[in-house]
Design an enzyme around this catalytic site. Structure first.
Site, PDB file in Angstrom:
ATOM      1  N   GLN A 113     -18.378   4.965   3.651  1.00 47.36           N
ATOM      2  CA  GLN A 113     -18.936   6.157   4.292  1.00 47.36           C
ATOM      3  C   GLN A 113     -18.742   6.209   5.807  1.00 47.36           C
ATOM      4  O   GLN A 113     -18.524   7.274   6.358  1.00 47.36           O
ATOM      5  CB  GLN A 113     -20.426   6.261   3.960  1.00 47.36           C
ATOM      6  N   ARG A 131       2.612  -8.678   4.167  1.00 47.40           N
ATOM      7  CA  ARG A 131       1.671  -8.145   3.169  1.00 47.40           C
ATOM      8  C   ARG A 131       2.477  -7.525   2.037  1.00 47.40           C
ATOM      9  O   ARG A 131       3.206  -6.551   2.238  1.00 47.40           O
ATOM     10  CB  ARG A 131       0.743  -7.130   3.838  1.00 47.40           C
ATOM     11  N   HIS A 174      -1.549   3.863  -1.711  1.00 47.39           N
ATOM     12  CA  HIS A 174      -2.614   4.805  -1.355  1.00 47.39           C
ATOM     13  C   HIS A 174      -2.671   5.991  -2.316  1.00 47.39           C
ATOM     14  O   HIS A 174      -3.718   6.595  -2.496  1.00 47.39           O
ATOM     15  CB  HIS A 174      -2.447   5.304   0.078  1.00 47.39           C
ATOM     16  N   TYR A 231       3.439   1.976   1.913  1.00 51.88           N
ATOM     17  CA  TYR A 231       4.032   2.339   3.203  1.00 51.88           C
ATOM     18  C   TYR A 231       5.553   2.102   3.181  1.00 51.88           C
ATOM     19  O   TYR A 231       6.126   1.673   2.186  1.00 51.88           O
ATOM     20  CB  TYR A 231       3.356   1.558   4.334  1.00 51.88           C
ATOM     21  N   GLU A 244       0.805  -1.223   0.000  1.00 49.81           N
ATOM     22  CA  GLU A 244       0.000   0.000   0.000  1.00 49.81           C
ATOM     23  C   GLU A 244       0.846   1.285   0.000  1.00 49.81           C
ATOM     24  O   GLU A 244       0.366   2.357   0.312  1.00 49.81           O
ATOM     25  CB  GLU A 244      -0.973  -0.007   1.204  1.00 49.81           C
TER      26      GLU A 244
HETATM   27 FE1  SF4 Z   1     -17.524   0.545   5.332  1.00 45.64          FE
HETATM   28 FE2  SF4 Z   1     -19.823  -0.484   6.161  1.00 45.64          FE
HETATM   29 FE3  SF4 Z   1     -19.724   0.890   3.865  1.00 45.64          FE
HETATM   30 FE4  SF4 Z   1     -18.636  -1.545   4.088  1.00 45.64          FE
HETATM   31  S1  SF4 Z   1     -20.798  -1.016   4.230  1.00 45.64           S
HETATM   32  S2  SF4 Z   1     -17.701   0.216   3.154  1.00 45.64           S
HETATM   33  S3  SF4 Z   1     -17.841  -1.479   6.157  1.00 45.64           S
HETATM   34  S4  SF4 Z   1     -19.331   1.683   5.906  1.00 45.64           S
END
Ligand code: SF4
Ligand code: NAP
Length: 672
Positions: free
Chosen positions: A340, A215, A253, A167, A165
């Site tokens: 979100q 990873r 990222h 890092y 990613e």
């Molecule tokens: Fe994040 Fe929940 Fe949306 Fe999945 S459903 S991307 S875990 S907020």
């Protein structure tokens, strides 16, 4: 078991056995930074109870300079060991296994103290890193090894060394960020010296009976990223250095290609991991956009990996594995990959949670205790459904009314948008969960005061109505509402102007420019974003770049605010929506006044002085001018003296999204 024989098969690591092939991948929840170790422990224990074979914690910094931000959690001192032990004990008591991720952010650390192989600033950080000298590099290795030893002492079953990613360790691997000419830079053998040395010394420090996951970035998706030969060379060297398992990292990222957003096809990158199968003798884990047991099973049966990693799906439903094993996959709350409530929260320095499961990371605080009340809910959109399910979980007798013939409310519109196909699964889940919970559904029916007066509690989740923008000529035949468009009921011309550039304006634009959704066709999606085989093109970036299909309509997206369009979209996904529309040559115009609509199209002007009168010559104008609360039933109940709780868009329509609606519905019910 019969349904998912590969996914649920144990994995023998020699000194220990994982009970199935499911890893909960590392996620930064922000919980560790609260220092409420009971809360951290409960978060992981709940997932251990849900049957996942092995979990990886959020990234723990090995030292202050390697922290993702100042104050980022780590395992810096012996005093921290006792705190982490609270977590590992609780997980073990719940029958789980947990590894600690050691994350050194390098130049991605959001701090003046950040260090890197070379002083090359990252495009996603304002802080130029300090180039490490030989002693500095030795200190970083030694701090990572100490973190691994402390992790063992704290009772972890293993560590994951974060090498992907973009890092710190990843930064040494590619010339993009490593300009050194000493033994840590130059040819590939030198550039991979650091990650290999870290794994070798971690293994020496922790002994044989301890899981060491590395990873590995298998496709960097940045200019001058690793070649496939380099990836294979590194994988072999990491195996020889003592790693137990290789995990897959996809994209840095800073990559400008989406890798986990909802518009990324399911299992979009498992073909990359598959290329490594057979090159090493240790198990390999694949990752990214795997969110149902069937997808996981298919990935394994196709020989893409030995194990699958899912991260966000365990926020959405901690009991993913036990439900899959019990033949209840339809009752798994699906991660819709919206970011979100998880990543968008993390990047706003808030505790992560989940849009579909507000209890995630709030296990100790959002508790649904038993109750024998009866509840009437009006509205089967996200707010109403979430409150109904929460009430049923409390043992309440629940009846849900909706005027529509189907549940889902606005989710049924969202699922029509190309790239938002996951909403189909969310509505399917709600249907199954409502049936299983024994909730009485009264669809196709307007609830009246008489229907509601006998319930102990009444919840009004009647949603929103489109805002009337009061533009001269908006009643003409060439004007449509977003509802007409997304419900597929209206003919839309070839040239379209969209009034309003909020979430729905962007969705409607995507809907109108796209013919077949590339999210449903992996080859097309890879071509659209310019992703190639890393064996043919360094880092997996195609030399000829992105090749999107031509837009099927010419769309102009407008707003009155004189600022960049899409500014209010999701923190981690807004750029994808903007880039996708840019690829389809959608024109974006801000700072307009809407003067009038006539047969020629939309007439606008600019600025307070209403200058530069301009005709946007289009066949169709679509109104996406926001929404207002639909409260008529709530007002009627109030007039009749029936107490009710108003939630979701019916409460506040501004900046409404499913996250707020579901969270509010669940929390209200917890408080009843
Ligand atoms: Fe994040 Fe929940 Fe949306 Fe999945 S459903 S991307 S875990 S907020
Ligand atoms: P929004 O995000 O509030 O955007 C409304 C847009 O309309 C803005 O661009 C605003 O810009 C414009 N507007 C406001 N008042 C106006 C007026 N009187 N005349 C003309 N234009 C006006 O609302 P939304 O797009 O309806 O989205 C609502 C929420 O749902 C968002 O939070 C979004 O994230 C979420 N969402 C829902 C769905 C779904 O399908 N249900 C889909 C995507 C997103 P100006 O004021 O600058 O003109």
């Amino acid at each position: 078991m019969a349904d998912y024989p590969n996914l649920l098969a144990p994995l023998d690591l020699g000194f220990t056995t994982l009970k199935n092939r499911v890893l909960m991948g590392s996620m930064h929840t922000g919980l560790e930074e609260t220092r409420d170790w009971n809360r951290v422990a409960e978060f992981y224990a709940e997932r251990a109870r849900g049957g996942v074979a092995l979990m990886v914690t959020g990234g723990m910094a090995p030292n202050a300079e390697g922290g993702v931000f100042p104050g980022a959690a780590g395992l810096f001192s012996d005093a921290d060991i006792a705190n982490h032990k609270i977590v590992t004990d609780r997980v073990h008591d719940a029958g789980g296994k947990i590894a600690m991720q050691i994350l050194h952010a390098g130049r991605y650390a959001y701090s003046k103290a950040c260090v890197a192989p070379s002083a090359v600033k990252s495009p996603i950080s304002p802080f130029p890193p300090k180039e490490l000298d030989e002693d500095g590099i030795e200190k970083q290795i030694s701090d990572m090894v100490t973190a691994a030893s402390r992790a063992k002492e704290a009772g972890y079953d293993g560590v994951e060394v974060m090498g992907s990613e973009g890092y710190f360790l990843n930064q040494f691997l590619v010339t993009h960020t490593n300009k050194r000419e000493d033994r840590w830079g130059g040819n590939y053998e030198n550039r991979m010296r650091l990650p290999v040395e870290v794994v070798r010394r971690v293994r020496a420090a922790v002994g044989d009976d301890f899981i060491v996951i590395y990873r590995l970035s298998m496709i960097d998706l940045i200019p001058n990223g690793s070649t496939w030969d380099e990836v294979v060379m590194l994988a072999k060297a990491i195996e020889a250095a003592g790693a137990t398992i290789l995990n897959t990292g996809i994209g840095w990222h800073e990559a400008r290609i989406p890798t986990i957003a909802t518009s990324v096809p399911r299992r979009a990158f498992t073909w990359v991991t598959k290329k490594l199968m057979g090159e090493v003798n240790i198990p390999i884990i694949t990752s990214n956009r795997i969110n149902t047991p069937q997808v996981g099973e298919d990935v394994l049966s196709d020989g893409c990996a030995d194990m699958v990693s899912m991260a966000r799906p365990f926020l959405a439903d901690p009991h993913f594995v036990t439900k899959a094993a019990a033949g209840q996959a339809d009752l798994i709350a699906p991660c819709i990959a919206c970011n979100q409530a998880c990543l968008d929260h993390t990047f706003s320095m808030k505790i992560a949670s989940c849009l579909v499961n507000p209890k995630a990371a709030h296990e100790t605080e959002l508790v649904l205790s038993p109750s024998s009340k009866s509840v009437g809910v009006v509205g089967a959109g996200p707010a109403g459904l979430a409150s109904a399910l929460a009430a049923a979980e409390r043992g309440m007798a629940v009846t849900v009314f909706d005027r529509a013939d189907e549940i889902g409310g606005q989710l049924n519109m969202a699922k029509q948008v190309p790239g938002k196909e996951e909403f189909w699964g969310l509505v399917d889940y709600y249907r199954a969960a409502v049936a299983q919970a024994g909730i009485t559904l009264k669809l196709g029916q307007d609830a009246s005061a008489d229907d509601l007066r006998d319930f102990d509690e009444v919840i009004i989740a009647t949603g929103v109505a489109p805002r009337d923008p009061r533009i001269e000529g908006q009643d003409g035949p060439n004007v449509l509402s977003y509802i007409d468009v997304l419900r597929g009921k209206a003919e839309v011309g070839k040239r379209v102007a969209i009034i309003g550039a909020g979430g729905i304006g962007f969705d409607v634009a995507e809907f109108l420019v796209t013919d077949d959704s590339p999210t449903e066709n992996l080859d097309e999606w890879l071509e659209e974003w310019g992703v190639g085989d890393p064996a043919e093109t360094r880092g997996g970036l195609r030399a000829d770049g992105a090749k999107p299909d031509a837009a099927v309509r010419h769309v102009t997206l407008l707003q009155r605010k004189a600022q960049k369009l899409g500014k209010g979209l999701g923190k981690t996904t807004g750029w994808i929506h903007r880039a996708a529309l840019k690829m389809k040559e959608v024109e974006m115009i801000g700072g307009v006044n809407y003067e009038r609509i006539d047969a020629d199209g939309l007439h606008v002007s600019f600025g307070e002085a209403r200058e530069r009168p301009t005709l946007i010559a289009v066949d169709t104008i679509v109104l996406c001018a926001g929404q207002v609360p639909e409260r008529s039933l709530a007002d009627t109940l109030e007039a009749e003296g029936i107490a009710c709780h108003v939630i979701g868009g019916a409460d506040v329509a501004a900046e409404l999204d499913a996250k707020r609606a579901i969270d509010q519905g669940t929390r209200l019910v917890a408080s009843l």
